[in-house]
Write an enzyme that holds these catalytic residues in place. Structure first.
Site, short mmCIF file in Angstrom:
data_model
loop_
_atom_site.label_atom_id
_atom_site.label_comp_id
_atom_site.label_asym_id
_atom_site.label_seq_id
_atom_site.Cartn_x
_atom_site.Cartn_y
_atom_site.Cartn_z
N HIS A 9 -18.88 109.74 13.84
CA HIS A 9 -20.04 109.59 12.69
C HIS A 9 -20.98 108.44 12.73
O HIS A 9 -22.25 108.50 12.69
CB HIS A 9 -19.77 109.58 11.30
CG HIS A 9 -18.64 111.04 10.94
ND1 HIS A 9 -19.08 112.24 11.60
CD2 HIS A 9 -17.54 111.18 10.16
CE1 HIS A 9 -18.02 112.89 11.17
NE2 HIS A 9 -17.29 112.45 10.21
N LYS A 26 -13.92 117.34 15.25
CA LYS A 26 -13.50 115.84 15.91
C LYS A 26 -12.11 115.40 15.35
O LYS A 26 -11.56 116.26 14.36
CB LYS A 26 -14.45 114.77 15.21
CG LYS A 26 -14.87 115.13 13.71
CD LYS A 26 -15.16 113.68 13.17
CE LYS A 26 -14.17 112.84 12.70
NZ LYS A 26 -13.51 113.29 11.53
N HIS A 77 -20.12 116.48 12.07
CA HIS A 77 -21.10 117.09 10.81
C HIS A 77 -22.05 116.07 10.47
O HIS A 77 -22.98 116.68 9.77
CB HIS A 77 -20.26 117.71 9.63
CG HIS A 77 -19.44 116.81 8.82
ND1 HIS A 77 -18.57 115.98 9.26
CD2 HIS A 77 -20.06 116.50 7.70
CE1 HIS A 77 -18.03 115.17 8.09
NE2 HIS A 77 -19.00 115.44 7.19
C1 BG6 Z 1 -14.40 113.60 8.19
C2 BG6 Z 1 -13.39 112.68 8.24
O1 BG6 Z 1 -14.96 113.92 9.54
O2 BG6 Z 1 -15.75 113.05 7.47
C3 BG6 Z 1 -12.91 112.50 6.65
O3 BG6 Z 1 -12.34 113.32 8.95
C4 BG6 Z 1 -14.02 112.03 5.79
O4 BG6 Z 1 -11.87 111.64 6.53
C5 BG6 Z 1 -15.49 112.97 5.86
O5 BG6 Z 1 -13.76 112.06 4.38
C6 BG6 Z 1 -16.55 112.46 5.04
O6 BG6 Z 1 -17.68 113.35 5.16
P1 BG6 Z 1 -18.95 113.35 4.07
O7 BG6 Z 1 -19.67 114.42 4.74
O8 BG6 Z 1 -18.01 113.90 2.88
O9 BG6 Z 1 -19.33 112.03 4.31
#
Ligand code: BG6
Length: 517
Positions: free
Chosen positions: A266, A174, A204
């Protein structure tokens, strides 16, 4: 400053009926970047240590930076040690894992590099038995996605080597596009080279244990469904907060901003899992159909009453954990006049029978006081205050907090009588913690599950084209409007606080409060 999650690799091989992928080679484009070092290679190491990777599994990193195999392997080892809890007794395993990593320096536009890649993949097929099975992973800045896809097509790497005998899958990070038009154009390019069942658009968050558990919680239990609707739920809050700023990703972030980086993907994925109808069967098509139905029912954001629907903010200097943090505008590669948002809160409605008039308040931001992702389901209070005339004047509604990360688990708050000779009531909490229930914290970063899934061809936890399209359809008018408005309507917040004061006023106006986290 909080770093990516530190993991403890599993001590024993995982079992539980997961299909082992066929031998394959994985090619990571953008291999010198943050994502590869921080998430992808640690996740692969985790899988290798847990003996979940297939025999002969090999990795080829491609990026502009001039590494050779040895220097790239050393960098990957450093990353694994930095982001996982690796003890010195793991060194031989780590050495063996990195021996199967290769590197090709490539600016993504040179046809010769793709020829070199093809030769190396053929060599791995012969020497490591990877059988012509290939997983391409696009972890580059989004502007390279079409270039790489077209080159893979041109050099004959987009289709399985021998149709029917082996597979070729492509994972696309993404953000998939930067607005509705560019996402559609990217989709057109990708689908002109790869078939839909070869394409894995990754978000993710969908691989996080706690997010996968939303389906099990809702549909694996009989008692929750009857009250999972507008009759019992007053509103829903979704918070995805981060303590980190933009780190060394200023250039990307200036182009993206919070909404493109976190909400379009997300946060909307979380919302769709909370709001979806039960699928008839548990497979990728049925689950993704239901998620898309939710997105189709989200009411367009009312731009005529924008202040009631959305707040955007940007962090200025402030304190996080006793450290002075710079303003977003002073971060490397960020314009001193930037109007890019680092915080956003939206109020969304889902116009269907289940959710009519139930607000979904979502917020996300960088440089907030802590890293926490949580979903709060706020139930309506009891319809009739029975305990009048006692010292209890207010009985608050129940609420369910789903702790996506950290302290993974759930807690349900309900009212109880304080033990005494008088009738006094106060809220108490019933808790489920992964650590207590399963004897260990959630062990993975989410990429482990997703990487295995795309190797075995399971697309359930990946985003389908129609969902991406619908999410952009919702978000693009808002982004266009903010772009037109520039500085007008932008709020500011000190680093280390819960966003601009306008974000509190935004929900207070409806007589509600953000959950304290
Ligand atoms: C990513 C973003 O998709 O997700 C980042 O590009 C962000 O900016 C990250 O920090 C957060 O992921 P997680 O799994 O650490 O909550």
């Amino acid at each position: 400053m909080s770093e990516a999650k530190v993991l403890t690799p599993v001590q024993t091989p995982e079992t539980g009926g997961r299909q082992t992928p066929q031998p394959c080679a994985m090619v990571i484009f953008g291999a010198s970047g943050d994502l590869t070092e921080r998430k992808l290679v640690p996740a692969l190491y985790y899988l290798s240590r847990a003996k979940l990777l297939p025999d002969g599994f090999s990795v080829i990193g491609c990026a502009k930076t001039q590494y050779n195999n040895d220097s790239f392997r050393a960098k990957m080892q450093e990353g694994v040690k930095k982001y996982l809890n690796v003890s010195s007794s793991d060194n031989p395993i780590l050495d063996a894992f990195t021996r199967d990593i290769h590197y090709i320096a490539d600016d993504f536009g040179d046809p010769a590099a793709y020829g070199q890649l093809k030769d190396l993949l053929d060599k791995l097929d012969r020497e490591r038995g990877t059988g012509g099975n290939r997983l391409f992973y696009l972890a580059t800045p989004p502007s390279f996605f079409p270039i790489i896809v077209n080159h893979l097509g041109a050099v004959g790497l987009a289709q399985p080597k021998e149709l029917g005998k082996n597979w070729t899958h492509i994972v696309i990070e993404k953000p998939f596009g930067r607005d509705l038009d560019s996402a559609r154009e990217l989709n057109r390019i990708v689908t002109s080279v790869f078939k839909e069942d070869q394409i894995y658009r990754i978000d993710h968050y969908l691989g996080k244990e706690t997010v996968q558990n939303l389906l099990v919680f809702r549909f694996g239990n009989g008692i929750f469904e009857p009250f999972w609707n507008r009759r019992y739920i007053d509103h829903v809050q979704i918070t995805v907060a981060e303590e980190i700023g933009v780190e060394n990703r200023g250039a990307y972030y200036e182009e993206a901003g919070l909404v493109r980086d976190m909400i379009q993907n997300h946060v909307l994925s979380l919302l769709s899992l909370i709001a979806m109808e039960p699928p008839a069967i548990f497979n990728a098509t049925a689950v993704r159909d239901e998620k898309s139905k939710v997105m189709r029912a989200v009411r367009p954001i009312d731009l005529d009453h924008l202040a009631e629907a959305a707040v955007r903010g940007q962090y200025v200097e402030g304190w996080c954990n006793g450290e002075r943090m710079p303003a977003y505008r002073s971060e490397p590669k960020v314009s001193p006049q930037s109007t890019t948002e680092t915080f956003a809160a939206l109020k969304l409605y889902i116009d269907n029978w289940r959710w009519a008039d139930v607000p979904f308040y979502v917020r996300s931001g960088k440089r907030l006081p802590k890293r926490v992702s949580e979903i709060n389901i706020r139930f309506r209070p009891a319809p009739h205050l029975l305990f009048k005339g006692t010292s209890t004047t207010e009985i608050r509604g129940n609420h369910l907090s789903i702790h996506i990360q950290p302290n993974e688990g759930m807690s349900l708050r309900f009212n109880a009588k304080i033990p005494a000779t008088t009738m006094q009531i106060r809220p108490v909490t019933m808790e489920f913690r992964y650590e207590d229930a399963f004897g260990h914290a959630v062990p993975t970063t989410a990429y482990e599950t997703l990487l295995l899934d795309c190797m075995v061809g399971d697309s359930m936890l990946f985003t389908r084209a129609d969902f991406v399209d619908l999410a952009w359809e919702l978000i693009t008018p808002l982004l266009d409007r903010w772009q037109e408005d520039g500085r007008k309507g932008m709020s500011f917040y000190e680093a280390g606080t819960w966003g601009p004061p306008e974000a509190d006023a935004f929900i207070d106006r409806d007589g509600r409060k953000w959950q304290e986290l």
